[in-house]
Design a protein around this motif. Structure first.
Motif, PDB file in Angstrom:
ATOM      1  N   MET A 151      26.141  -9.967  31.448  1.00 45.30           N
ATOM      2  CA  MET A 151      26.665 -11.204  31.183  1.00 45.30           C
ATOM      3  C   MET A 151      28.161 -11.217  31.607  1.00 45.30           C
ATOM      4  SD  MET A 151      26.855 -13.011  27.369  1.00 45.30           S
ATOM      5  CE  MET A 151      25.214 -14.134  27.460  1.00 45.30           C
ATOM      6  N   SER A 152      28.587 -12.379  32.231  1.00 46.30           N
ATOM      7  CA  SER A 152      29.847 -12.418  32.655  1.00 46.30           C
ATOM      8  C   SER A 152      30.892 -12.832  31.467  1.00 46.30           C
ATOM      9  CB  SER A 152      29.777 -13.790  33.365  1.00 46.30           C
ATOM     10  OG  SER A 152      30.836 -14.820  33.213  1.00 46.30           O
ATOM     11  N   ARG A 153      32.304 -12.243  31.699  1.00 42.54           N
ATOM     12  CA  ARG A 153      33.102 -12.496  30.701  1.00 42.54           C
ATOM     13  C   ARG A 153      33.198 -14.251  30.556  1.00 42.54           C
ATOM     14  NH1 ARG A 153      37.950  -8.241  31.599  1.00 42.54           N
ATOM     15  NH2 ARG A 153      36.927  -6.421  31.426  1.00 42.54           N
ATOM     16  N   ILE A 154      33.377 -15.048  31.388  1.00 38.57           N
ATOM     17  CA  ILE A 154      33.567 -16.429  31.177  1.00 38.57           C
ATOM     18  C   ILE A 154      32.414 -16.806  30.525  1.00 38.57           C
ATOM     19  CG2 ILE A 154      33.529 -18.551  32.520  1.00 38.57           C
ATOM     20  CD1 ILE A 154      34.919 -17.014  34.798  1.00 38.57           C
ATOM     21  N   ALA A 155      31.314 -16.441  30.551  1.00 36.15           N
ATOM     22  CA  ALA A 155      30.000 -17.007  29.435  1.00 36.15           C
ATOM     23  C   ALA A 155      30.530 -16.524  27.987  1.00 36.15           C
ATOM     24  CB  ALA A 155      28.770 -16.266  29.987  1.00 36.15           C
ATOM     25  N   ILE A 156      31.150 -15.481  27.901  1.00 37.25           N
ATOM     26  CA  ILE A 156      31.328 -15.271  26.467  1.00 37.25           C
ATOM     27  C   ILE A 156      32.664 -15.811  25.989  1.00 37.25           C
ATOM     28  CG2 ILE A 156      32.310 -13.146  25.214  1.00 37.25           C
ATOM     29  CD1 ILE A 156      30.770 -11.292  27.077  1.00 37.25           C
ATOM     30  N   ALA A 157      33.636 -15.930  26.857  1.00 37.15           N
ATOM     31  CA  ALA A 157      34.893 -16.497  26.440  1.00 37.15           C
ATOM     32  C   ALA A 157      34.920 -18.122  26.346  1.00 37.15           C
ATOM     33  CB  ALA A 157      35.929 -16.272  27.798  1.00 37.15           C
ATOM     34  N   VAL A 158      34.089 -18.631  26.887  1.00 37.01           N
ATOM     35  CA  VAL A 158      34.161 -20.219  26.656  1.00 37.01           C
ATOM     36  C   VAL A 158      33.572 -20.713  25.534  1.00 37.01           C
ATOM     37  CG1 VAL A 158      33.099 -22.539  27.449  1.00 37.01           C
ATOM     38  CG2 VAL A 158      34.007 -20.670  29.009  1.00 37.01           C
ATOM     39  N   PRO A 159      32.504 -20.036  24.931  1.00 38.36           N
ATOM     40  CA  PRO A 159      32.255 -20.498  23.497  1.00 38.36           C
ATOM     41  C   PRO A 159      33.090 -19.731  22.524  1.00 38.36           C
ATOM     42  CG  PRO A 159      30.192 -19.130  24.736  1.00 38.36           C
ATOM     43  CD  PRO A 159      31.234 -19.237  25.654  1.00 38.36           C
ATOM     44  N   ALA A 160      33.440 -18.507  22.791  1.00 37.39           N
ATOM     45  CA  ALA A 160      34.173 -17.873  21.620  1.00 37.39           C
ATOM     46  C   ALA A 160      35.454 -18.614  21.724  1.00 37.39           C
ATOM     47  CB  ALA A 160      34.528 -16.246  22.252  1.00 37.39           C
ATOM     48  N   GLY A 161      35.864 -19.131  22.726  1.00 37.25           N
ATOM     49  CA  GLY A 161      37.280 -19.900  22.850  1.00 37.25           C
ATOM     50  C   GLY A 161      36.961 -21.214  22.015  1.00 37.25           C
ATOM     51  N   ILE A 162      36.017 -22.065  22.362  1.00 32.88           N
ATOM     52  CA  ILE A 162      35.732 -23.168  21.452  1.00 32.88           C
ATOM     53  C   ILE A 162      35.734 -22.841  19.773  1.00 32.88           C
ATOM     54  CG2 ILE A 162      34.189 -25.002  21.433  1.00 32.88           C
ATOM     55  CD1 ILE A 162      33.684 -24.883  24.457  1.00 32.88           C
ATOM     56  N   LEU A 163      34.893 -21.930  19.649  1.00 33.31           N
ATOM     57  CA  LEU A 163      34.788 -21.643  18.448  1.00 33.31           C
ATOM     58  C   LEU A 163      35.873 -21.422  17.654  1.00 33.31           C
ATOM     59  CD1 LEU A 163      32.706 -21.194  15.928  1.00 33.31           C
ATOM     60  CD2 LEU A 163      32.202 -18.822  16.546  1.00 33.31           C
ATOM     61  N   GLY A 164      36.627 -20.313  18.264  1.00 28.10           N
ATOM     62  CA  GLY A 164      37.972 -20.048  17.703  1.00 28.10           C
ATOM     63  C   GLY A 164      38.895 -21.137  17.531  1.00 28.10           C
TER      64      GLY A 164
END
Length: 63
Positions: free
Chosen positions: A1-14
């Motif tokens: 899984m790409s880091r961007i695919a993890i970072a986007v939902p994590a960033g929005i949720l955070g």
């Protein structure tokens, strides 16, 4: 899984959780004198940028 695919939902949720926390605290801060409110809102408006910066660098694979 790409880091961007993890970072986007994590960033929005955070960010949404951070907004919720600041809004909840702001209910109490609004009872303070305006000279105490100014630093609270100034800090609250800036602090979110540091974890966002870290998350963007992590997603890009940079240190």
């Amino acid at each position: 899984m790409s880091r961007i695919a993890i970072a986007v939902p994590a960033g929005i949720l955070g960010f949404l959780l951070y907004i919720g926390l600041v809004v909840a605290l702001a209910d109490h801060v609004l009872e303070w004198h305006w000279l105490l409110q100014v630093p609270f809102f100034a800090v609250a408006g800036i602090v979110w940028a540091f974890p966002a910066k870290w998350l963007m660098f992590w997603a890009a694979g940079q240190r």
